[in-house]
Design an enzyme around this catalytic site. Structure first.
Site, PDB file in Angstrom:
ATOM      1  N   GLY A  46       0.829  -1.195   0.000  1.00 29.29           N
ATOM      2  CA  GLY A  46       0.000   0.000   0.000  1.00 29.29           C
ATOM      3  C   GLY A  46       0.861   1.242   0.000  1.00 29.29           C
ATOM      4  N   LEU A  90       6.577   1.725   4.084  1.00 29.39           N
ATOM      5  CA  LEU A  90       7.663   2.115   3.177  1.00 29.39           C
ATOM      6  C   LEU A  90       8.345   3.411   3.635  1.00 29.39           C
ATOM      7  CD1 LEU A  90       6.068   1.248  -0.288  1.00 29.39           C
ATOM      8  CD2 LEU A  90       7.714  -0.093   1.049  1.00 29.39           C
ATOM      9  N   GLU A 132      -3.183   2.899   5.531  1.00 25.47           N
ATOM     10  CA  GLU A 132      -3.040   3.956   4.517  1.00 25.47           C
ATOM     11  C   GLU A 132      -3.947   5.144   4.808  1.00 25.47           C
ATOM     12  OE1 GLU A 132      -0.503   3.699   2.763  1.00 25.47           O
ATOM     13  OE2 GLU A 132      -0.169   1.553   3.026  1.00 25.47           O
ATOM     14  N   HIS A 135      -2.339   7.588   7.006  1.00 27.32           N
ATOM     15  CA  HIS A 135      -1.368   8.462   6.333  1.00 27.32           C
ATOM     16  C   HIS A 135      -2.026   9.751   5.838  1.00 27.32           C
ATOM     17  CE1 HIS A 135       2.476   6.391   6.050  1.00 27.32           C
ATOM     18  NE2 HIS A 135       1.907   5.266   5.641  1.00 27.32           N
TER      19      HIS A 135
HETATM   20 ZN    ZN Z   1       2.722   3.449   5.633  1.00 26.71          ZN
END
Ligand code: ZN
Length: 156
Positions: A46, A90, A132, A135
């Site tokens: 993701g 990430l 996600e 975020h």
């Molecule tokens: Zn993340």
């Protein structure tokens, strides 16, 4: 195909609120394609737009279930159950930690053509959606980790 630079924890942009998308412009459509490219290149499941420096409510997800999910302006409508497991990001390379999430979510979002849809998701997909979506509101999973953040070995 273009790989964008992934912003790393410590970059202020990861702590900012993202704006809803009003219309899908060619520029944003290109962003969505680049987000998939960037996510696959980094072996992620993701990616959220702020992770590539764009403060828009756009998410790409691929949990290997045969779908490429694009979530524009996502909204979580329902959550139920719990799951506890390892999570990584990430934007926090080389680390993982245990996070408890809902095991099931129902969301409303728009796709890459700005068509509205609803989606019910379980397990990994539900986890990815929750991760996600956070975020988009300036939050990272490390705020929720139970116990220590652990080092993970790099895979080639
Ligand atoms: Zn993340």
């Amino acid at each position: 195909m273009a790989i964008r630079q992934i912003r790393i924890m410590g970059d202020d942009i990861l702590n900012k609120e993202c704006k809803p998308v009003k219309e899908m412009t060619p520029r944003l459509a290109e962003l969505v394609e680049d987000m998939f490219d960037t996510m696959y290149e980094a072996n992620g499941v993701g990616l959220a737009a702020p992770q590539v420096g764009i403060l828009k409510q756009i998410i790409t997800i691929d949990v290997d279930d045969g779908n490429q999910y694009v979530l524009v302006n996502p909204e979580i409508l329902e959550e139920s159950g719990t799951q506890s497991g390892q999570e990584a990001c990430l934007s926090v390379p080389g680390k993982s930690g245990v996070v408890t999430r809902p095991n099931h979510v129902k969301i409303r979002a728009y796709d890459e053509y700005m068509e509205p849809y609803e989606l019910e998701a379980d397990e990994l997909l539900a986890r990815a959606i929750c991760h996600e979506c956070e975020h988009l509101h300036g939050h990272l999973y490390v705020e929720r980790v139970e116990g220590e953040l652990m080092d993970v070995e790099e895979e080639d």
